[in-house]
Design an enzyme around this catalytic site. Structure first.
Site, PDB file in Angstrom:
ATOM      1  N   TYR A 111       0.984  -1.177   0.004  1.00 48.66           N
ATOM      2  CA  TYR A 111       0.057   0.011   0.117  1.00 48.66           C
ATOM      3  C   TYR A 111       0.900   1.212  -0.184  1.00 48.66           C
ATOM      4  CZ  TYR A 111      -3.881   3.335   1.410  1.00 48.66           C
ATOM      5  OH  TYR A 111      -4.747   4.022   1.680  1.00 48.66           O
TER       6      TYR A 111
ATOM      7  N   ARG B 260     -10.331  -2.254  10.436  1.00 49.49           N
ATOM      8  CA  ARG B 260      -9.819  -1.151  11.011  1.00 49.49           C
ATOM      9  C   ARG B 260     -10.358  -0.900  12.321  1.00 49.49           C
ATOM     10  NH1 ARG B 260     -10.746   2.946   6.036  1.00 49.49           N
ATOM     11  NH2 ARG B 260     -12.193   1.430   5.503  1.00 49.49           N
TER      12      ARG B 260
HETATM   13  N1  UDP Z   1      -5.951  -1.822  16.173  1.00 45.93           N
HETATM   14  C1  UDP Z   1      -6.425  -2.300  17.508  1.00 45.93           C
HETATM   15  N2  UDP Z   1      -7.397  -2.965  17.541  1.00 45.93           N
HETATM   16  C2  UDP Z   1      -8.047  -3.609  16.343  1.00 45.93           C
HETATM   17  C3  UDP Z   1      -7.776  -3.024  15.246  1.00 45.93           C
HETATM   18  C4  UDP Z   1      -6.751  -2.005  15.224  1.00 45.93           C
HETATM   19  O1  UDP Z   1      -5.888  -1.928  18.572  1.00 45.93           O
HETATM   20  O2  UDP Z   1      -9.057  -4.484  16.562  1.00 45.93           O
HETATM   21  C5  UDP Z   1      -5.236  -0.798  16.314  1.00 45.93           C
HETATM   22  C6  UDP Z   1      -3.959  -0.957  15.117  1.00 45.93           C
HETATM   23  O3  UDP Z   1      -3.021  -1.885  15.510  1.00 45.93           O
HETATM   24  C7  UDP Z   1      -3.362   0.338  14.767  1.00 45.93           C
HETATM   25  C8  UDP Z   1      -4.580   1.174  15.153  1.00 45.93           C
HETATM   26  O4  UDP Z   1      -5.428   0.405  15.824  1.00 45.93           O
HETATM   27  O5  UDP Z   1      -2.309   0.665  15.993  1.00 45.93           O
HETATM   28  C9  UDP Z   1      -5.385   1.673  13.801  1.00 45.93           C
HETATM   29  O6  UDP Z   1      -5.387   0.718  13.064  1.00 45.93           O
HETATM   30  P1  UDP Z   1      -6.282   0.702  11.630  1.00 45.93           P
HETATM   31  O7  UDP Z   1      -6.370  -0.851  11.101  1.00 45.93           O
HETATM   32  O8  UDP Z   1      -7.385   1.255  12.065  1.00 45.93           O
HETATM   33  O9  UDP Z   1      -5.568   1.822  10.724  1.00 45.93           O
HETATM   34  P2  UDP Z   1      -4.102   2.190  10.574  1.00 45.93           P
HETATM   35  O10 UDP Z   1      -3.860   3.666  11.215  1.00 45.93           O
HETATM   36  O11 UDP Z   1      -2.977   1.312  11.280  1.00 45.93           O
HETATM   37  O12 UDP Z   1      -3.808   1.902   9.053  1.00 45.93           O
END
Ligand code: UDP
Length: 327
Positions: free
Chosen positions: A146, A187
């Site tokens: 990505y 997400r």
């Molecule tokens: N995250 C989490 N629990 C979940 C899903 C995501 O703690 O069930 C954390 C993930 O590790 C990251 C943050 O939330 O640090 C945001 O994750 P997301 O996948 O929404 O988007 P990113 O900003 O990482 O692209």
């Protein structure tokens, strides 16, 4: 009447952009191959005589009959879970798909805005992230497909601007939320809200000390709209600088949903950025833009949206069938 092509039209951001451009009086052509998008997000637009939908993969040659004034290129998988499942398509839409959109813009003499991302900064060593920071990206890690596709997208967009004189705009989008996010795309916001509604524990990855800064979708769309109409071709951050740790975010969701769910800790995914917050000084001075919707307000609207889904939709593990799409 001005005509705009919106790619990724059936996705979360694409569908909100379709709404906005129709509201502004444009003729809107929505395009999507529905690999991560959902027609449900735009079915309310089909009765409009100013909306046309093409089911098409922009990684293949794009033909649009007639004139085009603007292209808003938002087609791409956008959640870490998705690009782990469909890495090749993610690379192709950011590279080949962007090339096709730029070629179309050149052919039609249209202005194009491409959706870039805070992921171009990788796991950033500069905080908050300014547009002048070049990033800290692992090209061969799981997010590389990505991050590097989006970095290539910025490069080819600048090249079309410089060498072909195409009017281009690049928006670097930070974490955004709102109605029509896919519930099970992994997400964090839909994950937490879905878990709270289903009565499951909230899964915090790592110790939850990593930070994100969440922007409500209407604010983001306003920033994108203003940038498109501006005359600035360099990348611009659009996001909300209100930063929060993921652990505190989980606690906010528990409070919002009035549930007494527990927090459980799962392993932190590889290359998960430790901190992320946009520096929006440029957007403020250039576009007179800044976010207006506070997280408490935006989260409430988003929670109400998820609550309105049917039990069947809430319990679906993943309704997307990626296998039927070719690489
Ligand atoms: N995250 C989490 N629990 C979940 C899903 C995501 O703690 O069930 C954390 C993930 O590790 C990251 C943050 O939330 O640090 C945001 O994750 P997301 O996948 O929404 O988007 P990113 O900003 O990482 O692209």
């Amino acid at each position: 009447m001005e005509r705009v092509l919106i790619t990724g039209a059936a996705g979360f951001l694409g569908s909100h952009l379709c709404d906005r451009f129709l509201k502004e009086g444009f003729d809107v052509i929505g395009m999507d191959n529905l690999i991560t998008g959902d027609l449900k997000n735009i079915e309310h637009l089909f009765p409009s005589e100013h909306f046309t939908f093409y089911n098409h993969d922009v990684s293949n040659f794009i033909h649009i009959p007639g004139k085009l004034d603007y292209i808003v290129h938002f087609a791409s998988p956008a959640s870490p879970i998705d690009y782990l499942k469909i890495p090749i398509q993610t690379l192709k839409v950011g590279s080949l798909g962007t090339h096709n959109c730029l070629g179309l813009a050149r052919e039609k003499n249209a202005r194009i805005i491409v959706a870039s991302t805070s992921e171009v900064y990788g796991d950033p060593l500069v905080h908050p992230q300014t547009e002048s920071y070049w990033g800290h990206v692992n090209p061969v890690g799981p997010r590389g497909v990505y991050d590097e596709a989006k970095r290539f997208q910025e490069a080819i967009t600048m090249a079309y601007h410089t060498y072909h004189g195409v009017e281009t705009r690049i928006v670097r989008i930070f974490n955004t939320y709102g109605p029509r996010m896919r519930l099970n795309d992994g997400r964090v916001l839909p994950a937490f809200i879905g878990q709270a509604i289903r009565g499951e524990d909230l899964t915090v990855f790592g110790d939850g000390s990593q930070t994100r800064s969440f922007c409500y979708v209407d604010d983001l769309v306003e920033g994108i709209y203003r940038l498109l109409l501006s005359d600035y071709a360099q990348p611009v951050n659009v996001g909300n600088p209100d930063e929060i740790t993921i652990l505190d975010f989980a606690k906010e969701i528990i409070k919002l949903t009035g549930t007494d769910q527990k927090i459980v800790y799962n392993p932190l995914p590889t290359d998960d950025p430790k901190q992320r917050r946009p520096d929006i000084t440029l957007a403020q001075s250039l576009l007179g833009w800044e976010p207006k919707v506070h997280r408490s307000e935006g989260l409430k609207i988003t929670y109400d949206y998820f609550k309105s889904l049917t039990t069947e939709e809430l319990n679906k593990v993943e309704h997307k069938n990626f296998d039927k799409y070719s690489h």
